[in-house]
Design an enzyme around this catalytic site. Structure first.
Site, PDB file in Angstrom:
ATOM      1  N   CYS A   1       4.559   0.658   6.586  1.00  0.00           N
ATOM      2  CA  CYS A   1       4.600  -0.500   5.765  1.00  0.00           C
ATOM      3  C   CYS A   1       5.658  -1.301   6.463  1.00  0.00           C
ATOM      4  CB  CYS A   1       4.739  -0.018   4.436  1.00  0.00           C
ATOM      5  SG  CYS A   1       4.295  -0.863   3.218  1.00  0.00           S
TER       6      CYS A   1
ATOM      7  N   HIS B   1       0.690  -1.153   0.120  1.00  0.00           N
ATOM      8  CA  HIS B   1      -0.101   0.005  -0.047  1.00  0.00           C
ATOM      9  C   HIS B   1       0.857   1.210  -0.207  1.00  0.00           C
ATOM     10  CE1 HIS B   1       1.213  -0.533   4.020  1.00  0.00           C
ATOM     11  NE2 HIS B   1       0.803   0.627   4.463  1.00  0.00           N
TER      12      HIS B   1
ATOM     13  N   HIS C   1      15.486   3.552   2.633  1.00  0.00           N
ATOM     14  CA  HIS C   1      15.496   2.069   2.263  1.00  0.00           C
ATOM     15  C   HIS C   1      16.152   1.359   3.408  1.00  0.00           C
ATOM     16  CE1 HIS C   1      15.424  -1.559  -0.301  1.00  0.00           C
ATOM     17  NE2 HIS C   1      16.769  -1.467  -0.048  1.00  0.00           N
TER      18      HIS C   1
ATOM     19  N   THR D   1       2.304   4.268  -4.323  1.00  0.00           N
ATOM     20  CA  THR D   1       3.073   4.211  -5.399  1.00  0.00           C
ATOM     21  C   THR D   1       4.467   3.267  -5.014  1.00  0.00           C
ATOM     22  OG1 THR D   1       4.137   6.068  -4.563  1.00  0.00           O
ATOM     23  CG2 THR D   1       2.555   6.440  -6.743  1.00  0.00           C
ATOM     24  N   ARG D   2       4.873   2.896  -6.078  1.00  0.00           N
ATOM     25  CA  ARG D   2       6.131   2.044  -6.033  1.00  0.00           C
ATOM     26  C   ARG D   2       7.112   2.503  -7.269  1.00  0.00           C
ATOM     27  NH1 ARG D   2       4.439   1.252  -1.658  1.00  0.00           N
ATOM     28  NH2 ARG D   2       4.129  -0.700  -0.508  1.00  0.00           N
TER      29      ARG D   2
ATOM     30  N   LYS E   1       7.718  -3.905  -8.354  1.00  0.00           N
ATOM     31  CA  LYS E   1       7.907  -3.665  -9.720  1.00  0.00           C
ATOM     32  C   LYS E   1       7.995  -5.050 -10.481  1.00  0.00           C
ATOM     33  CE  LYS E   1      12.000  -1.572  -8.901  1.00  0.00           C
ATOM     34  NZ  LYS E   1      12.110  -2.205  -7.324  1.00  0.00           N
TER      35      LYS E   1
ATOM     36  N   LYS F   1       6.792  12.227  -2.090  1.00  0.00           N
ATOM     37  CA  LYS F   1       6.706  11.209  -1.282  1.00  0.00           C
ATOM     38  C   LYS F   1       8.288  10.661  -1.274  1.00  0.00           C
ATOM     39  CE  LYS F   1       5.119   6.516  -1.138  1.00  0.00           C
ATOM     40  NZ  LYS F   1       4.659   5.309  -1.831  1.00  0.00           N
TER      41      LYS F   1
END
Ligand SMILES: Cc1cc2nc3c(=O)[nH]c(=O)nc-3n(C[C@H](O)[C@H](O)[C@H](O)COP(=O)(O)OP(=O)(O)OC[C@H]3O[C@@H](n4cnc5c(N)ncnc54)[C@H](O)[C@@H]3O)c2cc1C
Length: 369
Positions: free
Chosen positions: A305, A39, A259, A42-43, A338, A255
């Protein structure tokens, strides 16, 4: 049957059902949902990939499948904003991936700090930095992608049980029994794609997957220079951390997420909301201040997330070591979305044809034994 219908499971459900195979998907929530890893709107999708030519080939096939999914669903799922990767050339090199990506025909440009600033004045860069820009990369609307897989899978005849938790998997010769909190189901083959919840299926599946809490924030830019029609997705490292992010889509704000790092999470634990820790906002804001200073305005929204890390951060896509009619797809380590279109295809190939269709030996579960 599919235990866990998030990004990977729903994609596999779509692939299996459109091939005419009887498919039951089971999920603990009602996907797309905000409890797993897919969720947050966007990715990024990139094709020049670290880790070898295998990843680039998978990314290119995934891209083709995303386009097919757009056509089949009639939904806009992929936005080719381009992705700008900024790196300190005194500490880091992209040379290896340039070579195999160029051989596979992926378009990209290498840019100096001055060239970056000329093209995107909203970026601030130290002189030692360089960039690799991928014009064909961009972003996927991740929740919409999962919704598109779901819609088309159901149209093709798949059944979906939502709000149903798989508690145990029990293979018996040629069939597999899947026990849930609502009843028991049997199938000839089962895909386990349980994201951050693999541990709940131990000891039947025992994978070295570590779930980690991750945050992302949307910040108000001071100008329209970061809008998606003129600013790309981005990745950069500042020596202390690695960041990725998205231009402002439809006024949602820039956004950004970090990482590396994050706090361990275990199934059943409360997931602390965005802002529970001072670093949730502070890390993101300092990264914006350093590289995209005009985007470090008011925090508009935050979200939480989960990543599911394997020890080497490569995926696990394999048959269960003791039960070849159970397939495992997990450990997507914060960079799997992706690929979810092609992961569905690989899993469906294995179930329908008895082969993956691409060499994915590097994702074997046995590498951790
Ligand atoms: C903040 C963030 C940013 C990211 N950015 C990117 C990016 O830019 N690009 C990229 O490619 N990737 C990115 N990723 C990674 C990507 O989103 C994940 O790799 C991908 O979503 C993993 O898919 P999955 O199907 O394994 O997990 P999920 O999508 O979480 O699906 C797992 C599903 O299994 C269900 N489930 C689990 N256990 C059970 C059970 N026992 N019974 C029933 N159902 C069960 C869950 O409810 C869930 O729906 C990011 C991830 C996060 C968290």
């Amino acid at each position: 049957m599919i235990a866990g219908a998030g990004a990977m499971g729903m994609s596999a459900g779509y692939e299996l059902s459109r091939r005419g195979l009887k498919t039951l998907l089971i999920d603990a929530f009602d996907p797309p949902h905000a409890h797993g890893s897919h969720h947050g709107d966007t990715r990024l999708i990139r094709h020049v990939y670290s880790g070898g030519a295998d990843y680039v080939k998978l990314a290119l096939r995934a891209d083709e499948l995303w386009r097919e999914l757009e056509d089949a669903s009639g939904e806009k799922l992929l936005e080719r904003t381009g992705v700008l990767n900024l790196f300190d050339s005194s500490a880091y090199s992209y040379e290896d991936r340039f070579q195999y990506s160029a051989e596979l025909g992926v378009p990209f440009e290498e840019l100096s700090a001055a060239q970056v600033q000329e093209r995107w004045p909203a970026v601030r860069l130290p002189d030692s930095y360089r960039a690799m820009y991928e014009p064909e990369a961009g972003l996927l609307y991740s929740d919409k992608c999962v919704a598109a897989f779901r819609k088309l899978a159901l149209q093709a005849g798949a059944k979906l049980l939502t709000d149903t938790f798989v508690t145990r998997i029990e293979p018996a010769s040629s069939i597999v029994a899947v026990h849930t909190d609502k009843g028991e189901y049997v199938a000839g083959s089962v895909i386990v794609s349980a994201g951050a919840w693999f541990r709940t299926l131990e000891p039947f599946v025992r994978l070295p997957i570590r779930a980690v809490r991750k945050v992302v924030g949307w910040f108000e830019p001071e100008t329209n220079a970061y809008d998606a029609d003129r600013f790309p997705g981005f990745t950069f490292g500042d020596g202390t951390g690695g960041y990725y992010g998205f231009p402002s889509v439809g006024g949602a704000g820039v956004k950004i997420g970090r990482h590396d790092g994050g706090r361990d999470w275990k199934p059943g634990e409360e997931l602390a909301p965005f802002g529970a820790y001072p670093e949730d906002e502070a890390d993101l804001r300092q990264a914006l201040n350093a590289f995209l200073p005009g985007a470090a305005g008011k925090l508009l929204r935050g979200s939480v997330c989960k990543y599911e890390h394997t020890p080497d951060e490569h995926f696990i896509i394999d048959k269960h070591p003791g039960h070849p009619n159970v397939l495992l797809a997990g450990g997507f380590s914060g960079h799997g979305f992706k690929f979810s279109s092609v992961v569905g295809e690989l899993l469906a190939n294995q179930i329908e044809l008895g082969r993956w269709g691409q060499d994915i030996g590097r994702f074997s579960a046995a590498r951790f034994s």
